[in-house]
Design a protein around this motif. Structure first.
Motif, PDB file in Angstrom:
ATOM      1  N   LEU A  25       0.842  -1.184   0.000  1.00  0.00           N
ATOM      2  CA  LEU A  25       0.000   0.000   0.000  1.00  0.00           C
ATOM      3  C   LEU A  25       0.887   1.248   0.000  1.00  0.00           C
ATOM      4  CD1 LEU A  25      -2.875  -0.679   2.582  1.00  0.00           C
ATOM      5  CD2 LEU A  25      -3.064  -0.554   0.091  1.00  0.00           C
ATOM      6  N   LYS A  55      -2.629   0.949  -4.409  1.00  0.00           N
ATOM      7  CA  LYS A  55      -1.701  -0.181  -4.467  1.00  0.00           C
ATOM      8  C   LYS A  55      -0.318   0.312  -4.857  1.00  0.00           C
ATOM      9  CE  LYS A  55      -1.050  -4.765  -6.503  1.00  0.00           C
ATOM     10  NZ  LYS A  55      -1.577  -5.759  -7.476  1.00  0.00           N
ATOM     11  N   GLN A  88      -4.280   1.321   6.344  1.00  0.00           N
ATOM     12  CA  GLN A  88      -3.919  -0.090   6.480  1.00  0.00           C
ATOM     13  C   GLN A  88      -4.707  -0.784   7.590  1.00  0.00           C
ATOM     14  OE1 GLN A  88      -1.964   2.527   6.963  1.00  0.00           O
ATOM     15  NE2 GLN A  88      -0.460   2.244   8.608  1.00  0.00           N
TER      16      GLN A  88
END
Length: 480
Positions: A25, A55, A88
């Motif tokens: 990430l 991404k 995250q």
């Protein structure tokens, strides 16, 4: 009812910085500058904070041209009053990124890292050191509702999509709870900025008064109390024992808490806000078990037993959650809340502890009857027992009596909506009433709803994978 519409300038990017986190990430921290008051842009600016995630890719062969920007999905947190978790740590991130989005977690104005409102911050506003301090602070807080959050989002969207053709400059939004209220206001104010809308527990009660909202949510709270005491019948007596101690030792003022403020019986009963969450019953029972055990074994309430109550509801660290809770239901002029939850609760025989003249809660409820908890309601008592809120009592009173609120929704615009909306609606939701949510879903064309009676309001956190899968299935799958 006419919604106020203003020219929305593109936000100014103050700074941004990216870093890679485990799991491929790329996270970027953004600070934006937008007007404090869109009706008067020259009156000052505030800073908004958001984290974006996409991404992280390391191509084997560098591309000849930079890749086309991915479409944005903006997550709007619940509350009001809460900032976002890091990408995250958010259950939406992986699914959204795998579907080709870049996700923006934008803190609403006044919360998180977006010029956060606090007691000290309000006290430092120009004019807060004089006789007009209450008006100054109340007027500032009135700018913190969902209509201006929509304008903030549009301002940021114009910056982040600058140079893109119109069809690519639209973005998607995902509103949880209060974030859904923001989303419905977005559909009302600036549908031209939206590609699609996802909602979880966020079908706002459009066209309903604060009293109608609390009449519905009190009914559901009573149902949840009955189920709680069915699971923990021993807590009928445990709560009465704890309440008797608090009344005996602390009187009306309550028992002092280690970090400031006071534990009164009414404040204790407001932990019922957790009755509508997955795991909330056990959380409440654990609080009562610790308090009762302290009384049984030691004869007093220890610091260890009292400390969890200080942060059970985060009114001290997220004051907007308390100060603007009822303002979210004041849709336009003539809609003062006047402490709606307090008034509605006082009209119900099941909540005698909300009576101003009640000196003893334990004696007001029959010995063989349970004392009922409240739900997601804010009462004047919160501004008597929480240290961060006590100095804001006059401001809260001012906001409760305000009847010149701007409109939040445009029903005519919602009736001709063309933006796809995918909503998860929870039949046993204690916070956003299912019946009122269904009225809103029926009002807005293009709403596809996943309804369930086996999930509660915080299902996006407690059952994230299942909820998100259902929502994307509403968008991507067919019924026949």
């Amino acid at each position: 009812m006419v919604l106020q519409r203003f020219a929305i300038p593109a936000a100014k990017l103050l700074r941004s910085r990216s870093h890679i986190v485990p799991g491929q990430l790329l996270v970027t921290e953004h600070f934006f500058q937008v007007p404090l008051d869109y009706a008067n842009p020259s009156s000052g600016a505030i800073t908004l904070f958001g984290r974006s995630a996409t991404k992280h890719e390391t191509p084997i062969v560098p591309p000849d041209e930079p890749p086309a920007p991915k479409p944005w999905l903006v997550f709007l947190e619940g509350g009001p009053g809460f900032g976002n978790r890091e990408p995250q740590d958010h259950p939406l991130t992986r699914t959204a990124v795998s579907h080709g989005y870049q996700v923006l977690y934008l803190d609403h104005r006044g919360v998180g890292l977006s010029t956060p409102v606090s007691k000290e911050m309000l006290a430092r506003l120009p004019g807060s050191d004089g006789p007009g301090a209450v008006d100054v602070q109340a007027n500032y807080l009135k700018l913190m509702r969902q209509d201006n959050t929509v304008r903030d989002c549009e301002s940021v969207r114009k910056l982040l999509t600058d140079g893109l053709p119109e069809h690519k400059a639209r973005w998607s939004i995902f509103g949880q709870s209060y974030g859904g209220f923001v989303s419905i206001s977005y559909l009302s104010l600036h549908p031209e900025g939206l590609r699609e809308v996802f909602l979880t527990g966020g079908l706002a009660p459009v066209g309903k008064t604060a009293d109608q909202v609390y009449e519905a949510t009190f009914r559901k709270t009573i149902e949840r109390n009955a189920l709680y005491y069915k699971k923990f019948p021993e807590d009928v007596e445990a709560l009465r024992q704890i309440a008797t101690y608090i009344e005996t030792e602390g009187g009306r003022q309550g028992v002092p808490l280690p970090g400031g403020g006071f534990l009164t019986v009414p404040r204790l009963l407001t932990i019922g806000i957790a009755l509508g969450f997955h795991g909330g019953f056990d959380q409440i029972h654990s609080i009562l078990l610790h308090l009762k055990t302290s009384l049984d074994q030691l004869g007093f309430l220890t610091r260890a037993s009292l400390t969890p109550l200080e942060s059970f509801t985060s009114f001290d660290t997220n004051i907007i959650y308390a100060v603007l809770q009822e303002a979210l239901y004041c849709d336009g002029p003539g809609n003062a809340s006047n402490w709606s939850a307090q008034r509605v609760g006082q009209s119900l025989a099941q909540f005698p502890w909300l009576s101003k003249d009640n000196d003893s809660i334990t004696s007001s409820v029959a010995p063989d009857q349970p004392i009922l908890f409240s739900g997601e309601m804010v009462f004047p008592l919160h501004f008597e027992t929480y240290p961060e809120l006590i100095p804001l009592r006059a401001v809260a009173e001012k906001l409760a009596s305000t009847n010149d609120w701007p409109a939040l929704y445009d029903i005519d615009q919602l009736r001709k909506n063309k933006v796809p909306v995918y909503a998860a609606s929870f039949i046993h939701d204690m916070y956003v009433d299912y019946g009122l949510a269904k009225d809103t879903a029926d009002l807005i064309p293009g709403v596809k709803t996943f309804e369930t009676n086996v999930m509660y309001h915080n299902a996006l956190r407690a059952k994230a994978e299942e909820v998100i899968q259902h929502l994307f299935s509403l968008r991507d799958d067919v019924l026949d």
